[in-house]
Design a protein around this motif. Structure first.
Motif, PDB file in Angstrom:
ATOM      1  N   ALA A   1       0.822  -1.214   0.000  1.00 55.18           N
ATOM      2  CA  ALA A   1       0.000   0.000   0.000  1.00 55.18           C
ATOM      3  C   ALA A   1       0.858   1.266   0.000  1.00 55.18           C
ATOM      4  O   ALA A   1       0.360   2.360  -0.291  1.00 55.18           O
ATOM      5  N   ALA A   2       2.152   1.139   0.311  1.00 53.73           N
ATOM      6  CA  ALA A   2       3.048   2.302   0.301  1.00 53.73           C
ATOM      7  C   ALA A   2       3.420   2.720  -1.124  1.00 53.73           C
ATOM      8  O   ALA A   2       3.974   3.795  -1.327  1.00 53.73           O
ATOM      9  N   ARG A   3       3.130   1.886  -2.097  1.00 58.24           N
ATOM     10  CA  ARG A   3       3.490   2.191  -3.484  1.00 58.24           C
ATOM     11  C   ARG A   3       2.382   2.992  -4.173  1.00 58.24           C
ATOM     12  O   ARG A   3       1.206   2.867  -3.836  1.00 58.24           O
ATOM     13  N   GLU A   4       2.772   3.776  -5.166  1.00 58.94           N
ATOM     14  CA  GLU A   4       1.786   4.540  -5.934  1.00 58.94           C
ATOM     15  C   GLU A   4       1.045   3.640  -6.905  1.00 58.94           C
ATOM     16  O   GLU A   4      -0.124   3.882  -7.225  1.00 58.94           O
ATOM     17  N   ALA A   5       1.723   2.633  -7.423  1.00 57.86           N
ATOM     18  CA  ALA A   5       1.107   1.654  -8.321  1.00 57.86           C
ATOM     19  C   ALA A   5       1.760   0.304  -8.055  1.00 57.86           C
ATOM     20  O   ALA A   5       2.891   0.226  -7.568  1.00 57.86           O
ATOM     21  N   ILE A   6       1.050  -0.762  -8.385  1.00 54.81           N
ATOM     22  CA  ILE A   6       1.517  -2.110  -8.071  1.00 54.81           C
ATOM     23  C   ILE A   6       1.659  -2.923  -9.353  1.00 54.81           C
ATOM     24  O   ILE A   6       0.727  -2.975 -10.182  1.00 54.81           O
ATOM     25  N   ASP A   7       2.828  -3.535  -9.517  1.00 53.68           N
ATOM     26  CA  ASP A   7       3.049  -4.458 -10.623  1.00 53.68           C
ATOM     27  C   ASP A   7       2.341  -5.769 -10.297  1.00 53.68           C
ATOM     28  O   ASP A   7       2.428  -6.264  -9.172  1.00 53.68           O
ATOM     29  N   VAL A   8       1.632  -6.316 -11.279  1.00 53.50           N
ATOM     30  CA  VAL A   8       0.863  -7.530 -11.009  1.00 53.50           C
ATOM     31  C   VAL A   8       1.762  -8.673 -10.540  1.00 53.50           C
ATOM     32  O   VAL A   8       1.329  -9.547  -9.771  1.00 53.50           O
ATOM     33  N   GLN A   9       3.038  -8.669 -10.953  1.00 55.56           N
ATOM     34  CA  GLN A   9       3.947  -9.723 -10.514  1.00 55.56           C
ATOM     35  C   GLN A   9       4.179  -9.675  -9.002  1.00 55.56           C
ATOM     36  O   GLN A   9       4.540 -10.683  -8.386  1.00 55.56           O
ATOM     37  N   ASP A  10       3.972  -8.490  -8.404  1.00 57.84           N
ATOM     38  CA  ASP A  10       4.231  -8.343  -6.975  1.00 57.84           C
ATOM     39  C   ASP A  10       3.178  -9.017  -6.101  1.00 57.84           C
ATOM     40  O   ASP A  10       3.367  -9.144  -4.888  1.00 57.84           O
ATOM     41  N   ILE A  11       2.057  -9.425  -6.692  1.00 53.42           N
ATOM     42  CA  ILE A  11       1.031 -10.083  -5.882  1.00 53.42           C
ATOM     43  C   ILE A  11       1.247 -11.594  -5.816  1.00 53.42           C
ATOM     44  O   ILE A  11       0.543 -12.293  -5.080  1.00 53.42           O
ATOM     45  N   VAL A  12       2.213 -12.092  -6.596  1.00 51.17           N
ATOM     46  CA  VAL A  12       2.532 -13.523  -6.537  1.00 51.17           C
ATOM     47  C   VAL A  12       3.054 -13.845  -5.142  1.00 51.17           C
ATOM     48  O   VAL A  12       3.931 -13.169  -4.616  1.00 51.17           O
ATOM     49  N   GLY A  13       2.533 -14.875  -4.549  1.00 46.61           N
ATOM     50  CA  GLY A  13       2.936 -15.251  -3.199  1.00 46.61           C
ATOM     51  C   GLY A  13       2.090 -14.636  -2.109  1.00 46.61           C
ATOM     52  O   GLY A  13       2.184 -15.029  -0.946  1.00 46.61           O
ATOM     53  N   GLU A  14       1.257 -13.646  -2.460  1.00 55.79           N
ATOM     54  CA  GLU A  14       0.353 -13.044  -1.487  1.00 55.79           C
ATOM     55  C   GLU A  14      -0.921 -13.882  -1.367  1.00 55.79           C
ATOM     56  O   GLU A  14      -1.262 -14.664  -2.253  1.00 55.79           O
ATOM     57  N   THR A  15      -1.621 -13.715  -0.268  1.00 59.79           N
ATOM     58  CA  THR A  15      -2.941 -14.329  -0.131  1.00 59.79           C
ATOM     59  C   THR A  15      -3.868 -13.671  -1.141  1.00 59.79           C
ATOM     60  O   THR A  15      -4.066 -12.452  -1.103  1.00 59.79           O
ATOM     61  N   PHE A  16      -4.411 -14.451  -2.056  1.00 61.59           N
ATOM     62  CA  PHE A  16      -5.208 -13.885  -3.147  1.00 61.59           C
ATOM     63  C   PHE A  16      -6.675 -14.246  -2.968  1.00 61.59           C
ATOM     64  O   PHE A  16      -7.026 -15.413  -2.785  1.00 61.59           O
ATOM     65  N   ILE A  17      -7.521 -13.240  -3.024  1.00 61.01           N
ATOM     66  CA  ILE A  17      -8.966 -13.414  -2.860  1.00 61.01           C
ATOM     67  C   ILE A  17      -9.626 -13.123  -4.204  1.00 61.01           C
ATOM     68  O   ILE A  17      -9.365 -12.096  -4.829  1.00 61.01           O
ATOM     69  N   SER A  18     -10.476 -14.018  -4.646  1.00 64.60           N
ATOM     70  CA  SER A  18     -11.097 -13.834  -5.949  1.00 64.60           C
ATOM     71  C   SER A  18     -12.593 -14.085  -5.882  1.00 64.60           C
ATOM     72  O   SER A  18     -13.119 -14.598  -4.889  1.00 64.60           O
ATOM     73  N   VAL A  19     -13.254 -13.731  -6.964  1.00 58.75           N
ATOM     74  CA  VAL A  19     -14.683 -13.988  -7.105  1.00 58.75           C
ATOM     75  C   VAL A  19     -14.875 -15.476  -7.362  1.00 58.75           C
ATOM     76  O   VAL A  19     -14.089 -16.100  -8.077  1.00 58.75           O
ATOM     77  N   SER A  20     -15.909 -16.050  -6.790  1.00 56.88           N
ATOM     78  CA  SER A  20     -16.164 -17.470  -6.949  1.00 56.88           C
ATOM     79  C   SER A  20     -16.320 -17.833  -8.417  1.00 56.88           C
ATOM     80  O   SER A  20     -16.962 -17.115  -9.190  1.00 56.88           O
ATOM     81  N   GLY A  21     -15.734 -18.966  -8.793  1.00 62.71           N
ATOM     82  CA  GLY A  21     -15.829 -19.403 -10.179  1.00 62.71           C
ATOM     83  C   GLY A  21     -17.109 -20.137 -10.516  1.00 62.71           C
ATOM     84  O   GLY A  21     -17.402 -20.362 -11.681  1.00 62.71           O
ATOM     85  N   THR A  22     -17.895 -20.496  -9.506  1.00 62.54           N
ATOM     86  CA  THR A  22     -19.118 -21.260  -9.777  1.00 62.54           C
ATOM     87  C   THR A  22     -20.363 -20.679  -9.107  1.00 62.54           C
ATOM     88  O   THR A  22     -21.460 -20.839  -9.623  1.00 62.54           O
ATOM     89  N   ALA A  23     -20.204 -20.004  -7.981  1.00 69.01           N
ATOM     90  CA  ALA A  23     -21.378 -19.566  -7.228  1.00 69.01           C
ATOM     91  C   ALA A  23     -22.241 -18.614  -8.046  1.00 69.01           C
ATOM     92  O   ALA A  23     -21.748 -17.663  -8.648  1.00 69.01           O
ATOM     93  N   LEU A  24     -23.516 -18.893  -8.072  1.00 69.26           N
ATOM     94  CA  LEU A  24     -24.531 -18.043  -8.699  1.00 69.26           C
ATOM     95  C   LEU A  24     -24.362 -17.910 -10.204  1.00 69.26           C
ATOM     96  O   LEU A  24     -24.955 -17.047 -10.831  1.00 69.26           O
ATOM     97  N   SER A  25     -23.537 -18.768 -10.832  1.00 66.27           N
ATOM     98  CA  SER A  25     -23.314 -18.644 -12.264  1.00 66.27           C
ATOM     99  C   SER A  25     -24.375 -19.417 -13.032  1.00 66.27           C
ATOM    100  O   SER A  25     -25.152 -20.177 -12.472  1.00 66.27           O
TER     101      SER A  25
END
Length: 304
Positions: A177-201
């Motif tokens: 959060a200290a950065r002005e912008a984030i490179d997508v590669q920097d999220i590798v290894g972080e806890t990743f939260i995503s939208v469900s791939g099946t729920a309500l589809s």
């Protein structure tokens, strides 16, 4: 599976007791309620409840099922109310659906467009997730919806209004959060939260939002298996600070930001996702045809 099974299950889950649910909420006998719950679990194919000396607890499958049971019961109630409103209304009726969070953006313009042409029209409003709206369109419960381009086969037609950019959503105290912008590669290894791939589809196919996120990660050579999958933005916003997780979401999700969550733009060219109007091709509504004939006005206003 019938609606009564869902009502009984929700009552038991909320009371955390078969005895209390049977006597105080459902006015039935405990043996009868127990039998209904066993029938439901047989239908679902997995245990939903754990019965113990201290009462009833939900299994992990039961917790997921509870969310969907509540949604289905709410939809059934909305369907009944909408039918009653239409049956007892002398005015022409038209049903509009909006994605949660986008209703404040598009509802005023959509209503103005309709009222300009049909001041006496009776409008029914529904606010749901995009996959739910697509299902409602297919089943004829909604005439027109503001949603994503969900996979509804050949029965649904879409017209794109705007495209939204994505940002990184993360805890306010996260080092990134200290950065002005984030490179997508920097999220590798972080806890990743995503939208469900099946729920309500629809038919088990991934919602458009999940497809956009996965496609962007794949295009950048990133393989991330989400640590958590959630079917609503409220759940995502709760998980971000509690798990120190990171999510990729469209800009409109900023409307749901709690104090503990912040956002940063992505470096380079990030993903985009549409906001479209969708409708069922076979819908004969003359009001729908009128609305579609003026859809360019909404697009022009959005671009400004």
């Amino acid at each position: 599976m019938e609606l009564r099974h869902l009502r009984y299950f929700v009552a038991v889950a909320e009371a955390r007791s078969l005895k209390l649910a049977a006597e105080e909420k459902l006015h039935t006998t405990q043996p009868s309620l127990s039998r209904q719950m066993r029938d439901l679990e047989d239908e679902v194919g997995t245990p939903l409840l754990v019965r113990g000396a201290k009462g009833v607890e939900l299994t992990s499958a039961g917790r997921v099922f509870l969310d969907h049971a509540r949604v289905m019961l709410a939809q059934a109630e909305a369907a009944v109310q909408s039918a009653r409103q239409i049956a007892h209304s002398a005015k022409p009726s038209f049903s509009l659906g909006f994605m949660i969070g986008h209703d404040t953006t598009w509802l005023p313009q959509a209503l103005k467009l309709l009222r300009d042409e049909l001041p006496n029209i009776h409008v029914v409003i529904s606010t749901q997730n995009s996959p739910q709206l697509a299902t409602a369109l297919l089943h004829g419960g909604i005439d027109l919806a503001f949603l994503r381009r969900e996979d509804g086969g050949n029965e649904l037609e879409f017209r794109t209004l705007v495209e939204e950019s994505f940002e990184v959503f993360l805890p306010s105290n996260h080092p990134l959060a200290a950065r002005e912008a984030i490179d997508v590669q920097d999220i590798v290894g972080e806890t990743f939260i995503s939208v469900s791939g099946t729920a309500l589809s629809i038919s088990g196919k991934q919602p458009a939002l999940r497809r956009a996120i996965d496609r962007y990660l794949k295009d950048n050579g990133i393989e991330i298996r989400p640590s958590h999958e959630v079917d609503n933005l409220g759940g995502v916003m709760s998980l971000i600070p509690s798990t120190q997780g990171i999510a990729l979401l469209p800009l409109y999700a900023k409307a749901f930001l709690p104090d503990a969550v912040t956002t940063r733009p992505l470096q380079g060219i990030g993903p985009k996702i549409d906001v479209s109007v969708g409708y069922r091709r076979a819908n004969p509504s003359s009001i729908l045809k009128l609305f579609l004939s003026r859809i360019d006005e909404l697009t022009a206003k959005a671009s400004r």
